[in-house]
Design a protein around this motif. Sequence first.
Motif, short mmCIF file in Angstrom:
data_model
loop_
_atom_site.label_atom_id
_atom_site.label_comp_id
_atom_site.label_asym_id
_atom_site.label_seq_id
_atom_site.Cartn_x
_atom_site.Cartn_y
_atom_site.Cartn_z
N ASP A 122 97.56 -53.37 7.51
CA ASP A 122 96.86 -52.17 7.07
C ASP A 122 96.68 -51.19 8.23
O ASP A 122 96.91 -49.98 8.08
CB ASP A 122 95.50 -52.55 6.48
CG ASP A 122 94.65 -51.34 6.14
OD1 ASP A 122 94.96 -50.65 5.16
OD2 ASP A 122 93.67 -51.08 6.88
N VAL A 125 100.10 -49.63 9.28
CA VAL A 125 100.54 -48.55 8.39
C VAL A 125 99.71 -47.29 8.61
O VAL A 125 100.24 -46.18 8.68
CB VAL A 125 100.46 -48.99 6.91
CG1 VAL A 125 100.79 -47.82 5.99
CG2 VAL A 125 101.41 -50.15 6.65
N SER A 126 98.38 -47.46 8.77
CA SER A 126 97.50 -46.29 8.91
C SER A 126 97.75 -45.53 10.22
O SER A 126 97.61 -44.32 10.26
CB SER A 126 96.04 -46.73 8.86
OG SER A 126 95.71 -47.54 9.97
N PRO A 130 101.07 -42.84 9.01
CA PRO A 130 99.89 -42.25 8.33
C PRO A 130 100.24 -41.47 7.06
O PRO A 130 99.47 -41.48 6.10
CB PRO A 130 99.30 -41.33 9.40
CG PRO A 130 100.42 -41.05 10.35
CD PRO A 130 101.26 -42.28 10.36
N TYR A 133 100.72 -43.88 4.17
CA TYR A 133 99.63 -44.83 3.95
C TYR A 133 99.13 -44.84 2.50
O TYR A 133 98.99 -45.93 1.91
CB TYR A 133 98.47 -44.54 4.90
CG TYR A 133 97.34 -45.53 4.79
CD1 TYR A 133 97.41 -46.77 5.43
CD2 TYR A 133 96.20 -45.26 4.04
CE1 TYR A 133 96.38 -47.70 5.33
CE2 TYR A 133 95.17 -46.17 3.92
CZ TYR A 133 95.27 -47.38 4.57
OH TYR A 133 94.25 -48.30 4.46
#
Length: 311
Positions: A122, A125-126, A130, A133
Amino acid sequence: MEGETGEKNITVLIFDGYVELHKYRYLYFMIFSILYFIIICCNSTIVYLIWKHPNLHEPMYIFIAALLLNSVLFSTNIYPKLVVDSLSEKQITSYQACLVQYFMFYSFVDSEFLLLAAMAYDRYVSICKPLQYPTIMRKTTVIVLLGFAWLFPACQFLGLALMCANQKLCSFTLKVIFCNNSFFKLFCATSRAISAFGVFTMFSDVVFPVIFIIYTYIRILKICYQSSGEVRKKAAQTCLPHLLLIICYFLLFTYDLVIARLESDFSDTVRLIMNLQLVLYNPLFNPILYGLKMKEIYKHLQRLFCQHKSN
């Protein structure tokens, strides 16, 4: 040894991992009771805050809540039995109950590694993707990751527990204070199938997730260190403590899986300390690292305690 209740024979195992229990009985009782109370209160409080506040209903916080809930379930599988045993004349359990505790112990331990891997993904990916996401970390993705983290280890260790249930025992004394894979030493003969299945679960639930976690955090840190000084500082404060805890827990878990199954000259005190660390670190430190260190959760904690003080 076997005791008889009604028409059924019940195999009874003895826990022989305590150090001078007769002398420090009430000290053991106080330590286990206080630790369990602190673990339940700290983890449950943060889970409650995440559940209550809509602004915390994001994948990152949902994974944190799942991790802390996992700590509560893990501790509930261990500490109540320790509290009861500390005041009992005999520290015993049935082989069936030992298998259940073994199954739950490793299911929750391995779920923790998989949940940590989901959290690392998580964050990866963030930070690294971004713009993608919202598309990648949808509600369905979060549910699938949570379901896999809990069900995959549970199915594996249910199979292991069923395989162990049919093994013949030639010894009935455990040099530990709760049921872990030390009870493999009680078997009259080593099962290759059980050993092979155990190695498979270790790699699939622990080794590969840890490698994935380290890889994703390296990628995160690499990107952050190419950014501003403030971003680097925030990344170091967020990722490095997590990595240190994961590595420490991984080493303890390796001790439990490998060294604990070998004949060694460890003293009873050292063996007791190492076993306690297995059930102490993460349930206590998770609320600090994944709760108090998170800015939004910390704000809600401050408001909660300030509200109680004002009342």
